[in-house]
Design a protein around this motif. Structure first.
Motif, PDB file in Angstrom:
ATOM      1  N   ALA A 231      41.667  32.326  34.824  1.00  0.00           N
ATOM      2  CA  ALA A 231      40.398  32.495  33.296  1.00  0.00           C
ATOM      3  C   ALA A 231      40.387  33.873  33.038  1.00  0.00           C
ATOM      4  N   GLY A 232      39.588  34.197  33.919  1.00  0.00           N
ATOM      5  CA  GLY A 232      39.892  35.845  33.593  1.00  0.00           C
ATOM      6  C   GLY A 232      40.932  36.677  33.048  1.00  0.00           C
ATOM      7  N   LEU A 233      41.214  35.971  32.899  1.00  0.00           N
ATOM      8  CA  LEU A 233      42.589  37.253  32.743  1.00  0.00           C
ATOM      9  C   LEU A 233      43.503  36.739  30.884  1.00  0.00           C
ATOM     10  N   GLU A 234      43.127  35.593  30.989  1.00  0.00           N
ATOM     11  CA  GLU A 234      43.759  34.930  29.162  1.00  0.00           C
ATOM     12  C   GLU A 234      43.390  35.870  28.113  1.00  0.00           C
ATOM     13  N   PRO A 235      44.672  35.952  27.002  1.00  0.00           N
ATOM     14  CA  PRO A 235      44.430  36.735  25.759  1.00  0.00           C
ATOM     15  C   PRO A 235      43.126  36.661  25.382  1.00  0.00           C
ATOM     16  N   GLY A 236      42.177  37.227  24.743  1.00  0.00           N
ATOM     17  CA  GLY A 236      41.083  36.696  24.547  1.00  0.00           C
ATOM     18  C   GLY A 236      39.988  37.014  24.688  1.00  0.00           C
ATOM     19  N   THR A 237      39.783  36.217  26.015  1.00  0.00           N
ATOM     20  CA  THR A 237      39.084  36.010  26.988  1.00  0.00           C
ATOM     21  C   THR A 237      38.099  37.465  27.666  1.00  0.00           C
ATOM     22  N   ARG A 238      37.181  37.590  27.589  1.00  0.00           N
ATOM     23  CA  ARG A 238      36.141  38.767  28.366  1.00  0.00           C
ATOM     24  C   ARG A 238      35.204  38.394  29.622  1.00  0.00           C
ATOM     25  N   MET A 239      35.943  38.532  30.302  1.00  0.00           N
ATOM     26  CA  MET A 239      35.414  38.770  32.006  1.00  0.00           C
ATOM     27  C   MET A 239      34.020  38.404  32.570  1.00  0.00           C
ATOM     28  N   ARG A 240      34.196  37.687  32.860  1.00  0.00           N
ATOM     29  CA  ARG A 240      32.251  37.216  33.290  1.00  0.00           C
ATOM     30  C   ARG A 240      32.439  37.623  35.074  1.00  0.00           C
ATOM     31  N   ALA A 241      31.090  37.589  35.676  1.00  0.00           N
ATOM     32  CA  ALA A 241      31.296  37.580  37.019  1.00  0.00           C
ATOM     33  C   ALA A 241      31.798  35.953  37.572  1.00  0.00           C
ATOM     34  N   ARG A 242      31.420  35.345  36.498  1.00  0.00           N
ATOM     35  CA  ARG A 242      31.946  33.792  37.372  1.00  0.00           C
ATOM     36  C   ARG A 242      33.425  34.176  37.672  1.00  0.00           C
ATOM     37  N   ASN A 243      34.195  34.799  37.228  1.00  0.00           N
ATOM     38  CA  ASN A 243      35.783  34.554  36.898  1.00  0.00           C
ATOM     39  C   ASN A 243      36.296  35.463  38.055  1.00  0.00           C
ATOM     40  N   MET A 244      35.050  36.276  39.325  1.00  0.00           N
ATOM     41  CA  MET A 244      35.717  36.667  40.297  1.00  0.00           C
ATOM     42  C   MET A 244      36.511  35.922  41.219  1.00  0.00           C
ATOM     43  N   ARG A 245      37.730  36.071  41.755  1.00  0.00           N
ATOM     44  CA  ARG A 245      38.789  35.279  42.590  1.00  0.00           C
ATOM     45  C   ARG A 245      37.852  34.980  43.054  1.00  0.00           C
ATOM     46  N   GLY A 246      37.844  33.391  43.845  1.00  0.00           N
ATOM     47  CA  GLY A 246      37.691  32.833  45.396  1.00  0.00           C
ATOM     48  C   GLY A 246      36.645  32.316  45.401  1.00  0.00           C
ATOM     49  N   SER A 247      35.168  32.730  45.248  1.00  0.00           N
ATOM     50  CA  SER A 247      33.859  32.335  45.482  1.00  0.00           C
ATOM     51  C   SER A 247      32.916  32.541  44.585  1.00  0.00           C
ATOM     52  N   THR A 248      31.776  31.533  44.666  1.00  0.00           N
ATOM     53  CA  THR A 248      30.565  31.957  44.141  1.00  0.00           C
ATOM     54  C   THR A 248      29.661  33.130  44.655  1.00  0.00           C
ATOM     55  N   SER A 249      29.977  32.547  45.901  1.00  0.00           N
ATOM     56  CA  SER A 249      29.336  33.935  47.214  1.00  0.00           C
ATOM     57  C   SER A 249      29.494  35.466  46.971  1.00  0.00           C
ATOM     58  N   LEU A 250      30.784  35.900  45.365  1.00  0.00           N
ATOM     59  CA  LEU A 250      31.190  37.251  45.388  1.00  0.00           C
ATOM     60  C   LEU A 250      29.625  37.566  44.592  1.00  0.00           C
ATOM     61  N   ALA A 251      28.840  36.944  43.399  1.00  0.00           N
ATOM     62  CA  ALA A 251      28.115  37.138  42.372  1.00  0.00           C
ATOM     63  C   ALA A 251      26.842  36.820  43.297  1.00  0.00           C
ATOM     64  N   TYR A 252      26.668  36.383  44.222  1.00  0.00           N
ATOM     65  CA  TYR A 252      25.353  35.446  44.760  1.00  0.00           C
ATOM     66  C   TYR A 252      25.000  36.944  45.852  1.00  0.00           C
ATOM     67  N   GLU A 253      25.901  36.911  46.449  1.00  0.00           N
ATOM     68  CA  GLU A 253      25.566  37.753  47.949  1.00  0.00           C
ATOM     69  C   GLU A 253      25.922  39.388  47.105  1.00  0.00           C
ATOM     70  N   ALA A 254      26.278  39.900  45.937  1.00  0.00           N
ATOM     71  CA  ALA A 254      26.602  40.896  45.917  1.00  0.00           C
ATOM     72  C   ALA A 254      25.103  41.466  44.994  1.00  0.00           C
ATOM     73  N   ASP A 255      25.046  42.512  45.332  1.00  0.00           N
ATOM     74  CA  ASP A 255      23.382  43.193  44.811  1.00  0.00           C
ATOM     75  C   ASP A 255      23.946  43.534  43.079  1.00  0.00           C
ATOM     76  N   VAL A 256      24.575  44.307  43.039  1.00  0.00           N
ATOM     77  CA  VAL A 256      25.029  45.425  41.530  1.00  0.00           C
ATOM     78  C   VAL A 256      26.507  44.145  41.620  1.00  0.00           C
ATOM     79  N   VAL A 257      26.733  44.247  40.204  1.00  0.00           N
ATOM     80  CA  VAL A 257      28.038  43.215  39.686  1.00  0.00           C
ATOM     81  C   VAL A 257      28.163  44.645  38.284  1.00  0.00           C
ATOM     82  N   LEU A 258      29.405  44.830  38.609  1.00  0.00           N
ATOM     83  CA  LEU A 258      29.693  45.586  37.221  1.00  0.00           C
ATOM     84  C   LEU A 258      31.597  45.350  36.622  1.00  0.00           C
ATOM     85  N   ILE A 259      31.191  45.194  35.215  1.00  0.00           N
ATOM     86  CA  ILE A 259      32.759  44.721  34.740  1.00  0.00           C
ATOM     87  C   ILE A 259      33.411  45.507  33.166  1.00  0.00           C
ATOM     88  N   MET A 260      34.753  45.789  34.123  1.00  0.00           N
ATOM     89  CA  MET A 260      34.973  46.480  32.774  1.00  0.00           C
ATOM     90  C   MET A 260      35.736  46.530  32.363  1.00  0.00           C
TER      91      MET A 260
END
Length: 332
Positions: A231-260
């Protein structure tokens, strides 16, 4: 007593001793991007997991390598676990970037030229020094990289063998060798080896939690590059933390999330329609959104000019002035 148990007064006294000792360093690793450091409260902190995500081709590895180069240049060791790019290719980027940063030449030494110097088979007895010397800034760049090369460890990682235990052992070896915790870069998180019987979400959760534990155990910052879901790679879509592949723990465990994000993909439509060159120049800029920041303000959006042909971003960025959108709606 449990060594992980700290008495508050002991913590205060330890901080006071550090502040009074001119030779001591605060447990913060500047990224080398001054504007990003200012938003993060000085840089990347010891004991933190920092995720770097974005679309394919946006320059995540280059951005992370630039932070690694800055850390090594400043005297701190770095462990760069590379699952996709071999050590020679990373050093080709580093040499080209150093050449661009140290030279005012209008056409600085680019990655392709450095690669040609590394791989040429002319068999005329010329070493790397002589080959890079044919280009403006080549010798200076090689000298600059050589000055910190003994602090930059590149681990050729694989999805079948590079487990969390392997990563921890590698970090421990470097810490013992240098007597100070390294900056750890994992390129990228979803490639770290985990038990085969786990589902993808379980694998990513285990790796994410393991990298967070590693950062705490060795009192170092970990930068982990994260892949996007479909979903985060769809044309016209801006990637967000929720689009990181695999698990909700990514955004939960991370102290800093940077999206390019490529600026041309996320800037509001009217900037493209009425701006100079129909917004074509926006493609040269990458927007870095601080989606999460436990040590300061979240939501900041800063931008950096891309020079990926020279393996770098211009470190002096700027705050995004234009309106950005979450998604672009295309119409015929």
């Amino acid at each position: 007593m449990d060594p992980k148990l700290s008495l508050a007064i002991d913590v205060l006294e330890r901080v006071d001793r550090r502040l009074l000792d001119p030779a001591s360093e605060a447990a913060v690793w500047p990224t080398g991007f001054p504007l990003l450091d200012a938003e993060l409260g000085g840089g990347l902190r010891a004991g933190t997991l920092n995720l770097l995500a974005g679309a394919q081709g946006e320059g995540k590895t280059t951005f992370a390598l630039q932070m690694a180069r800055h850390s090594a240049r400043s005297g701190r060791p770095v462990v760069f676990l590379s699952f996709e790019i071999e050590a020679e290719a990373l050093l080709q980027k580093a040499i080209s970037a150093e050449a661009a940063e140290q030279s005012n030449h209008p056409a600085p030494l680019n990655v392709a030229q450095v690669r040609a110097a590394f791989e040429s088979s002319d068999n005329n007895g010329r070493g790397l020094f002589e080959r890079l010397g044919e280009h403006s800034g080549g010798i200076e760049a090689l000298t600059a990289v050589s000055a910190y090369a003994h602090r930059l460890y590149i681990h050729r990682s694989t999805t079948t063998q590079t487990t969390l235990d392997v990563i921890a052992a590698t970090v421990k070896d470097v810490l013992i060798e240098h007597g100070t915790p390294p900056l750890v870069v994992v390129d990228y998180l979803q490639k770290v080896c985990a038990p085969d019987h786990l589902l993808e979400e379980e694998r990513v959760t285990r790796v994410t939690e393991g990298l967070k534990d590693l950062s705490i155990e060795f009192e170092c910052p970990v930068i982990a590059i994260s892949a996007s879901d479909r979903a985060g790679l769809e044309p016209g879509t801006r990637m967000r933390a929720r689009n990181m592949r695999g698990s909700t723990s990514l955004a939960y465990e991370a102290d800093v999330v940077l999206i390019m994000s490529n600026k041309s993909d996320v800037v509001a439509r009217h900037h493209l329609m009425y701006g100079a060159n129909n917004g074509e120049h926006f493609k040269d800029w990458s927007v870095v959104t601080i989606e999460k920041n436990r040590s300061g303000r979240s939501g900041a959006e800063v931008e950096f000019r891309k020079h990926l042909d020279c393996g770098r971003f211009v470190a002096q960025g700027q705050v995004v002035a234009e309106k950005l959108v979450d998604e672009r709606i295309y119409t015929e």
